[in-house]
Design a protein around this motif. Structure first.
Motif, PDB file in Angstrom:
ATOM      1  N   VAL A  49       0.871  -1.185   0.000  1.00 42.97           N
ATOM      2  CA  VAL A  49       0.000   0.000   0.000  1.00 42.97           C
ATOM      3  C   VAL A  49       0.901   1.226   0.000  1.00 42.97           C
ATOM      4  O   VAL A  49       1.959   1.228   0.644  1.00 42.97           O
ATOM      5  CB  VAL A  49      -0.922   0.015   1.249  1.00 42.97           C
ATOM      6  CG1 VAL A  49      -1.717   1.318   1.325  1.00 42.97           C
ATOM      7  CG2 VAL A  49      -1.875  -1.175   1.240  1.00 42.97           C
ATOM      8  N   MET A  50       0.501   2.276  -0.747  1.00 40.86           N
ATOM      9  CA  MET A  50       1.269   3.522  -0.766  1.00 40.86           C
ATOM     10  C   MET A  50       0.436   4.644  -0.153  1.00 40.86           C
ATOM     11  O   MET A  50      -0.783   4.692  -0.351  1.00 40.86           O
ATOM     12  CB  MET A  50       1.678   3.885  -2.203  1.00 40.86           C
ATOM     13  CG  MET A  50       2.576   2.854  -2.854  1.00 40.86           C
ATOM     14  SD  MET A  50       3.387   3.413  -4.378  1.00 40.86           S
ATOM     15  CE  MET A  50       2.019   3.455  -5.536  1.00 40.86           C
ATOM     16  N   ALA A  51       1.103   5.548   0.583  1.00 43.22           N
ATOM     17  CA  ALA A  51       0.428   6.681   1.227  1.00 43.22           C
ATOM     18  C   ALA A  51       0.903   7.984   0.592  1.00 43.22           C
ATOM     19  O   ALA A  51       2.103   8.272   0.577  1.00 43.22           O
ATOM     20  CB  ALA A  51       0.728   6.678   2.720  1.00 43.22           C
ATOM     21  N   ASP A  96       1.677  -6.245   3.557  1.00 46.68           N
ATOM     22  CA  ASP A  96       3.014  -6.557   4.060  1.00 46.68           C
ATOM     23  C   ASP A  96       3.854  -5.298   4.214  1.00 46.68           C
ATOM     24  O   ASP A  96       4.695  -5.205   5.106  1.00 46.68           O
ATOM     25  CB  ASP A  96       3.742  -7.505   3.089  1.00 46.68           C
ATOM     26  CG  ASP A  96       3.004  -8.813   2.925  1.00 46.68           C
ATOM     27  OD1 ASP A  96       2.789  -9.498   3.943  1.00 46.68           O
ATOM     28  OD2 ASP A  96       2.616  -9.143   1.779  1.00 46.68           O
ATOM     29  N   VAL A  97       3.636  -4.330   3.296  1.00 50.74           N
ATOM     30  CA  VAL A  97       4.479  -3.133   3.260  1.00 50.74           C
ATOM     31  C   VAL A  97       3.624  -1.886   3.032  1.00 50.74           C
ATOM     32  O   VAL A  97       2.740  -1.884   2.168  1.00 50.74           O
ATOM     33  CB  VAL A  97       5.539  -3.215   2.126  1.00 50.74           C
ATOM     34  CG1 VAL A  97       6.513  -2.047   2.209  1.00 50.74           C
ATOM     35  CG2 VAL A  97       6.307  -4.528   2.170  1.00 50.74           C
ATOM     36  N   LEU A  98       3.916  -0.839   3.802  1.00 52.11           N
ATOM     37  CA  LEU A  98       3.308   0.483   3.598  1.00 52.11           C
ATOM     38  C   LEU A  98       4.428   1.453   3.244  1.00 52.11           C
ATOM     39  O   LEU A  98       5.370   1.638   4.026  1.00 52.11           O
ATOM     40  CB  LEU A  98       2.579   0.941   4.859  1.00 52.11           C
ATOM     41  CG  LEU A  98       2.042   2.382   4.852  1.00 52.11           C
ATOM     42  CD1 LEU A  98       1.016   2.592   3.738  1.00 52.11           C
ATOM     43  CD2 LEU A  98       1.440   2.748   6.212  1.00 52.11           C
ATOM     44  N   LEU A  99       4.344   2.044   2.045  1.00 55.69           N
ATOM     45  CA  LEU A  99       5.345   3.004   1.574  1.00 55.69           C
ATOM     46  C   LEU A  99       4.758   4.403   1.670  1.00 55.69           C
ATOM     47  O   LEU A  99       3.725   4.692   1.052  1.00 55.69           O
ATOM     48  CB  LEU A  99       5.735   2.693   0.125  1.00 55.69           C
ATOM     49  CG  LEU A  99       6.228   1.266  -0.159  1.00 55.69           C
ATOM     50  CD1 LEU A  99       6.463   1.070  -1.651  1.00 55.69           C
ATOM     51  CD2 LEU A  99       7.510   0.963   0.625  1.00 55.69           C
ATOM     52  N   CYS A 100       5.402   5.289   2.426  1.00 52.24           N
ATOM     53  CA  CYS A 100       4.834   6.606   2.737  1.00 52.24           C
ATOM     54  C   CYS A 100       5.624   7.744   2.101  1.00 52.24           C
ATOM     55  O   CYS A 100       6.809   7.940   2.403  1.00 52.24           O
ATOM     56  CB  CYS A 100       4.802   6.819   4.242  1.00 52.24           C
ATOM     57  SG  CYS A 100       3.982   5.503   5.161  1.00 52.24           S
ATOM     58  N   ASP A 101       4.958   8.520   1.254  1.00 49.95           N
ATOM     59  CA  ASP A 101       5.556   9.714   0.657  1.00 49.95           C
ATOM     60  C   ASP A 101       5.395  10.875   1.641  1.00 49.95           C
ATOM     61  O   ASP A 101       4.463  10.900   2.437  1.00 49.95           O
ATOM     62  CB  ASP A 101       4.849  10.037  -0.666  1.00 49.95           C
ATOM     63  CG  ASP A 101       5.631  11.009  -1.536  1.00 49.95           C
ATOM     64  OD1 ASP A 101       6.764  11.371  -1.150  1.00 49.95           O
ATOM     65  OD2 ASP A 101       5.111  11.408  -2.596  1.00 49.95           O
ATOM     66  N   VAL A 159       1.665  -0.230 -11.261  1.00 51.56           N
ATOM     67  CA  VAL A 159       2.213  -1.436 -10.618  1.00 51.56           C
ATOM     68  C   VAL A 159       1.151  -2.239  -9.857  1.00 51.56           C
ATOM     69  O   VAL A 159       1.454  -3.285  -9.282  1.00 51.56           O
ATOM     70  CB  VAL A 159       3.406  -1.096  -9.685  1.00 51.56           C
ATOM     71  CG1 VAL A 159       4.517  -0.442 -10.463  1.00 51.56           C
ATOM     72  CG2 VAL A 159       2.999  -0.228  -8.503  1.00 51.56           C
ATOM     73  N   GLY A 160      -0.089  -1.748  -9.874  1.00 58.53           N
ATOM     74  CA  GLY A 160      -1.183  -2.486  -9.242  1.00 58.53           C
ATOM     75  C   GLY A 160      -1.159  -2.431  -7.727  1.00 58.53           C
ATOM     76  O   GLY A 160      -1.315  -3.438  -7.040  1.00 58.53           O
ATOM     77  N   VAL A 161      -0.981  -1.205  -7.197  1.00 57.74           N
ATOM     78  CA  VAL A 161      -0.902  -1.005  -5.747  1.00 57.74           C
ATOM     79  C   VAL A 161      -1.906   0.073  -5.330  1.00 57.74           C
ATOM     80  O   VAL A 161      -2.022   1.102  -5.991  1.00 57.74           O
ATOM     81  CB  VAL A 161       0.545  -0.576  -5.347  1.00 57.74           C
ATOM     82  CG1 VAL A 161       0.594  -0.053  -3.929  1.00 57.74           C
ATOM     83  CG2 VAL A 161       1.499  -1.746  -5.511  1.00 57.74           C
ATOM     84  N   ASP A 162      -2.624  -0.156  -4.216  1.00 55.64           N
ATOM     85  CA  ASP A 162      -3.574   0.837  -3.701  1.00 55.64           C
ATOM     86  C   ASP A 162      -2.836   2.053  -3.150  1.00 55.64           C
ATOM     87  O   ASP A 162      -1.798   1.924  -2.495  1.00 55.64           O
ATOM     88  CB  ASP A 162      -4.430   0.236  -2.577  1.00 55.64           C
ATOM     89  CG  ASP A 162      -5.421  -0.795  -3.109  1.00 55.64           C
ATOM     90  OD1 ASP A 162      -5.771  -0.709  -4.307  1.00 55.64           O
ATOM     91  OD2 ASP A 162      -5.829  -1.683  -2.341  1.00 55.64           O
ATOM     92  N   VAL A 163      -3.409   3.245  -3.415  1.00 51.83           N
ATOM     93  CA  VAL A 163      -2.848   4.493  -2.901  1.00 51.83           C
ATOM     94  C   VAL A 163      -3.863   5.137  -1.965  1.00 51.83           C
ATOM     95  O   VAL A 163      -5.006   5.378  -2.353  1.00 51.83           O
ATOM     96  CB  VAL A 163      -2.503   5.471  -4.056  1.00 51.83           C
ATOM     97  CG1 VAL A 163      -1.997   6.804  -3.496  1.00 51.83           C
ATOM     98  CG2 VAL A 163      -1.463   4.868  -4.984  1.00 51.83           C
ATOM     99  N   ILE A 164      -3.442   5.417  -0.736  1.00 53.74           N
ATOM    100  CA  ILE A 164      -4.305   6.097   0.231  1.00 53.74           C
ATOM    101  C   ILE A 164      -3.994   7.587   0.153  1.00 53.74           C
ATOM    102  O   ILE A 164      -2.836   7.996   0.293  1.00 53.74           O
ATOM    103  CB  ILE A 164      -4.052   5.570   1.673  1.00 53.74           C
ATOM    104  CG1 ILE A 164      -4.136   4.037   1.714  1.00 53.74           C
ATOM    105  CG2 ILE A 164      -5.032   6.215   2.642  1.00 53.74           C
ATOM    106  CD1 ILE A 164      -5.423   3.439   1.183  1.00 53.74           C
TER     107      ILE A 164
END
Length: 332
Positions: free
Chosen positions: A152-154, A204-209, A174-179
């Motif tokens: 998941v990306m923030a 499994d992973v949260l990537l935060c901008d 890339v087929g990933v949900d963005v919050i």
């Protein structure tokens, strides 16, 4: 067995595609730095003070950093004296050895991410605008997806509307949900939502901008501290990594940015983008030696898989590929 031959053997244990990416990605630095070193060793008949002075200039011009270069030259002088090296040609391999020593000094795991087993891993990305932060997040999301992880990306850079849209484009790609929330929203509120969503999705992973403005350091520090507080409150021990994204083409300016962000937040590693676009790839060593921070990923091209985990041997091979190949051919 010579150092270069040992290096070649280590490299051949890894995939050819990775070796090629480092070799191609470091071609500008190699053509500038390594060729000048080759020219230096071929012009001198003996290793003297003048030789070291020229070598010092070459290293500084590759953005290895003045403090790092002075330490390196002192080490080289001692090593040359200890081994009784007279032929300048023999110094090239010693330079390579010392560069590896600089990078691998320290106890922390080089290049490895602190991933949580059977739990959510939160990675916070920081850095100024224009360094390729959002693109980096997208590429790392792709990497984790390829490994079978749920990501998941923030979109925590709410200061710049374009950053939210850019992350959404990567999410679709890339087929990933963005919050996300609307531009101008409180980044900490976005992070709270993102953590809850990642948990609910059993990610499994949260990537935060995060926002990349440096004009007001006090505001930046307060914002990053608030974001980290919210994440840590929801997941004790998180964020598990704080990755600072730097543009390799900015050279010593990247080093000053790293110092500023290290003051603002507990940076755990560096992502160095656009390494393929500069002749000053020595910045990797300056970051390591002066900031004691590991470079975890390097950008070696535009493609989605050109962001590679940093590997010290591959990096040194990329810098000295021509000399390594020449020596191993002689010994064959």
């Amino acid at each position: 067995m010579s150092f270069f031959k040992k290096l070649k053997e280590k490299i051949t244990m890894q995939t050819d595609s990775v070796t090629q990416k480092f070799k191609d990605g470091l071609s500008k630095t190699r053509n500038s730095f390594s060729e000048r070193v080759n020219d230096l060793v071929s012009r001198y008949r003996q290793v003297d003070e003048e030789f070291f002075e020229e070598l010092e200039e070459i290293l500084i011009s590759a953005d290895v950093g003045v403090a790092t270069v002075l330490d390196l030259i002192d080490d080289l002088k001692s090593e040359v004296k200890r081994r009784n090296i007279k032929d300048p040609q023999d110094v090239q391999a010693v330079i390579s050895e010392k560069l590896i020593d600089i990078y691998e000094s320290g106890e922390e795991q080089i290049g490895e991410l602190n991933m949580q087993q059977n739990d959510l891993t939160v990675i916070l990305f920081v850095g100024v605008n224009g360094v390729g932060k959002t693109t980096t997040i997208g590429k790392i999301a792709h990497k984790f997806k390829q490994e079978g992880k749920k990501v998941v990306m923030a979109a925590g850079d709410t200061f710049r509307a374009g950053a939210i849209e850019q992350l959404e484009v990567w999410g679709e790609r890339v087929g990933v949900d963005v919050i996300k929330q609307s531009a101008g929203s409180d980044p900490a509120a976005v992070m709270y939502d993102a953590v809850q969503s990642a948990k609910a999705r059993k990610a499994d992973v949260l990537l935060c901008d995060t926002a990349g403005r440096l004009q007001n350091k006090v505001n930046l520090m307060k914002e990053l501290e608030k974001v980290k507080r919210v994440i840590e409150r929801e997941i004790p021990g998180a964020p598990h990594e704080v990755l600072l994204v730097l543009d390799a083409t900015t050279g010593q300016n990247a080093l000053s940015q790293a110092k500023t962000f290290s003051e603002a937040t507990n940076v755990t590693g560096i992502v160095l983008t656009k390494l393929d676009g500069t002749a000053k790839g020595g910045i990797v060593l300056a970051i390591r030696n002066e900031l004691k921070l590991p470079v975890k990923f390097v950008g070696l091209g535009e493609k989605v898989d050109d962001l590679q985990p940093f590997d010290t041997e591959q990096y040194i091979y990329g810098l000295f590929a021509n000399a390594v190949e020449e020596e191993t051919e002689k010994e064959a």
